[in-house]
Design a protein around this motif. Structure first.
Motif, PDB file in Angstrom:
ATOM      1  N   VAL A  41      -6.197  -3.968   2.483  1.00 36.16           N
ATOM      2  CA  VAL A  41      -5.788  -5.273   1.955  1.00 36.16           C
ATOM      3  C   VAL A  41      -6.846  -5.828   1.018  1.00 36.16           C
ATOM      4  O   VAL A  41      -6.538  -6.438  -0.007  1.00 36.16           O
ATOM      5  N   ARG A  42      -8.104  -5.613   1.369  1.00 36.93           N
ATOM      6  CA  ARG A  42      -9.204  -6.136   0.553  1.00 36.93           C
ATOM      7  C   ARG A  42      -9.183  -5.552  -0.855  1.00 36.93           C
ATOM      8  O   ARG A  42      -9.600  -6.192  -1.813  1.00 36.93           O
ATOM      9  N   ARG A  43      -8.678  -4.322  -0.975  1.00 35.65           N
ATOM     10  CA  ARG A  43      -8.591  -3.685  -2.287  1.00 35.65           C
ATOM     11  C   ARG A  43      -7.383  -4.170  -3.080  1.00 35.65           C
ATOM     12  O   ARG A  43      -7.178  -3.767  -4.221  1.00 35.65           O
ATOM     13  N   GLY A  44      -6.575  -5.027  -2.456  1.00 38.69           N
ATOM     14  CA  GLY A  44      -5.443  -5.595  -3.170  1.00 38.69           C
ATOM     15  C   GLY A  44      -4.108  -4.983  -2.818  1.00 38.69           C
ATOM     16  O   GLY A  44      -3.102  -5.280  -3.453  1.00 38.69           O
ATOM     17  N   GLU A  45      -4.068  -4.126  -1.787  1.00 38.52           N
ATOM     18  CA  GLU A  45      -2.794  -3.523  -1.392  1.00 38.52           C
ATOM     19  C   GLU A  45      -1.903  -4.567  -0.737  1.00 38.52           C
ATOM     20  O   GLU A  45      -2.385  -5.495  -0.096  1.00 38.52           O
ATOM     21  N   ASP A  46      -0.615  -4.408  -0.905  1.00 39.88           N
ATOM     22  CA  ASP A  46       0.352  -5.283  -0.253  1.00 39.88           C
ATOM     23  C   ASP A  46       0.242  -5.126   1.262  1.00 39.88           C
ATOM     24  O   ASP A  46       0.078  -4.012   1.781  1.00 39.88           O
ATOM     25  N   PHE A  47       0.293  -6.251   1.976  1.00 37.63           N
ATOM     26  CA  PHE A  47       0.056  -6.233   3.422  1.00 37.63           C
ATOM     27  C   PHE A  47       1.056  -5.334   4.144  1.00 37.63           C
ATOM     28  O   PHE A  47       0.675  -4.476   4.955  1.00 37.63           O
ATOM     29  N   ASP A  48       2.353  -5.520   3.871  1.00 39.16           N
ATOM     30  CA  ASP A  48       3.367  -4.710   4.549  1.00 39.16           C
ATOM     31  C   ASP A  48       3.208  -3.234   4.234  1.00 39.16           C
ATOM     32  O   ASP A  48       3.278  -2.379   5.118  1.00 39.16           O
ATOM     33  N   ALA A  49       3.002  -2.920   2.953  1.00 41.43           N
ATOM     34  CA  ALA A  49       2.859  -1.527   2.549  1.00 41.43           C
ATOM     35  C   ALA A  49       1.624  -0.895   3.177  1.00 41.43           C
ATOM     36  O   ALA A  49       1.650   0.259   3.628  1.00 41.43           O
TER      37      ALA A  49
END
Length: 410
Positions: free
Chosen positions: A26-34
């Motif tokens: 998430v910290r890298r910017g990934e979508d939470f659900d994905a």
């Protein structure tokens, strides 16, 4: 994770890695659900591969495999768009990676702040924290909130969609820290009262990290409060899982090291107070807990000093309607011990208009009647409390209290 643990694999250690890996994604910017879906696939792969080929760095392995799943998913999505000849770009992952905790910051702490996003309702903040940081299943969280699993799943999904929009606010912005402290304490109490020692321990670990990330004394107050309460946990239940009240606990079972640490942390917080900056809720509650922990026996408890701290705690809220029920009832108990049972009962009479027929109001009445030697009245009050209690363990405890008082009255 579901099913039987793979032989030779420490599934508990694997589960402990979940919030750290999820936070890293998430910290890298990934979508939470994905990110969560990709991590679940990586965990299944770990259960299959690790027993025969354990990795040197399990966390890095999970991050790598989950990242590959995310890349594969994006490629598949892009291919689908091309097949449909869409003219728009692949959706940007907006995530919550904008928060800055520094390169050396704790990823799980970062994830905690994401889950405590100010746009979320308090119940959603706690539920999402328990899911993402605590590692509880949706069913476990639903049971804790006494709601259907489907309802909780919808609540968590809405919360994840919410924080997938604007970046989470920074640590130094007003209001955020107070929200995180409240949610952390709720996570702790969920683990403390529910017997999930790992969850209570995780809340303490995060609180320690928080004290390194901010100079706010209330963060230290919360850490001290959790440590001082947690130290008594080994004596809180008997061998059959029944509640043991503080005055009847075997104090030799208390964790002396945890108490000493809690006192040190509390003293460092109180040392920061000035005329303009007085102790707040968690520091005051920690001071009360420290006085209980310092007493070699229940009879040696410094009740006058505890009452003085309760006066400070209740004074934090001027409006009687919005007083914390635990605080005002705790003060009534302190009044009873410091000034006499009759004085404590008068306090409960005064509180009845505000609190109504809460089971804890009746339980406090039972304790104060017993303190004053009126065992029949104590038995009646404990029975009234038991009828109103919703927690099974607490209700059974109150039934036993009522039976004990009746037997002693004969």
């Amino acid at each position: 994770m579901t099913g039987e643990p793979t032989r030779g694999l420490d599934e508990g250690a694997l589960r402990a890695l979940v919030p750290r890996v999820l936070a890293s994604l998430v910290r890298r910017g990934e979508d939470f659900d994905a990110a969560e879906d990709a991590l679940q696939e990586a965990l299944l792969e770990a259960l299959r591969v690790w027993p025969e080929h354990p990795p040197r760095d399990p966390q890095a392995w999970l991050v790598t495999v989950a990242t590959r799943r995310l890349v594969d998913a994006r490629r598949s999505e892009a291919a689908r768009h091309r097949r449909e000849e869409a003219d728009h770009a692949e959706p940007r992952s907006a995530g919550v990676g904008g928060a800055d905790f520094g390169a050396e910051g704790d990823d799980t702490l970062f994830l905690l702040f994401c889950c405590c996003h100010p746009d979320l309702a308090p119940a959603s903040q706690v539920a999402l924290t328990l899911r993402a940081v605590g590692g509880l299943s949706t069913r476990e969280i639903a049971d804790a909130f006494y709601v259907p699993e489907a309802t909780m799943a919808q609540r968590i999904s809405r919360a994840k969609r919410m924080i997938a929009g604007p970046p989470a606010r920074r640590l130094d912005q007003p209001g955020d820290l107070a929200v995180v402290l409240r949610v952390l304490y709720l996570v702790y109490t969920t683990g403390h009262t529910g017997g999930r020692i790992d969850l209570a321990g995780e809340a303490i670990r995060l609180a320690r990290q928080l004290t390194l990330a901010t100079e706010e004394p209330e963060a230290r107050g919360l850490l001290a409060l959790m440590l001082l309460n947690h130290a008594r946990l080994p004596a809180r239940f008997d061998a059959e899982g029944r509640i043991v009240t503080l005055d009847r606990q075997n104090r030799g079972l208390w964790d002396a090291r945890e108490i000493a640490e809690g006192v040190r942390v509390l003293q460092s917080a109180l040392a920061m107070q000035t005329d303009e900056r007085r102790p707040d809720r968690y520091q005051i509650e920690a001071a009360i807990a420290a006085l209980h922990d310092d007493a070699a026996s229940a009879e040696e408890t410094d009740w006058p000093q505890i009452l003085a701290w309760y006066d400070d705690l209740v004074a934090l809220t001027d409006d009687p309607v919005h007083q914390d029920p635990a605080a005002v009832l705790g003060r009534a108990v302190a009044v009873g011990h410091a000034l006499g049972a009759a004085a404590g009962l008068r306090e409960t009479d005064r509180l009845h208009q505000v609190l109504g027929d809460r089971h804890r109001w009746h339980a406090v009445r039972g304790h104060l009647h017993e303190l004053g030697g009126d065992l029949p009245a104590a038995a009646t009050a404990y029975a009234d409390a038991a009828r109103r209690a919703t927690d099974v363990t607490e209700r059974d405890h109150l039934v036993r209290q009522a039976a004990r008082a009746r037997a002693a009255a004969l």
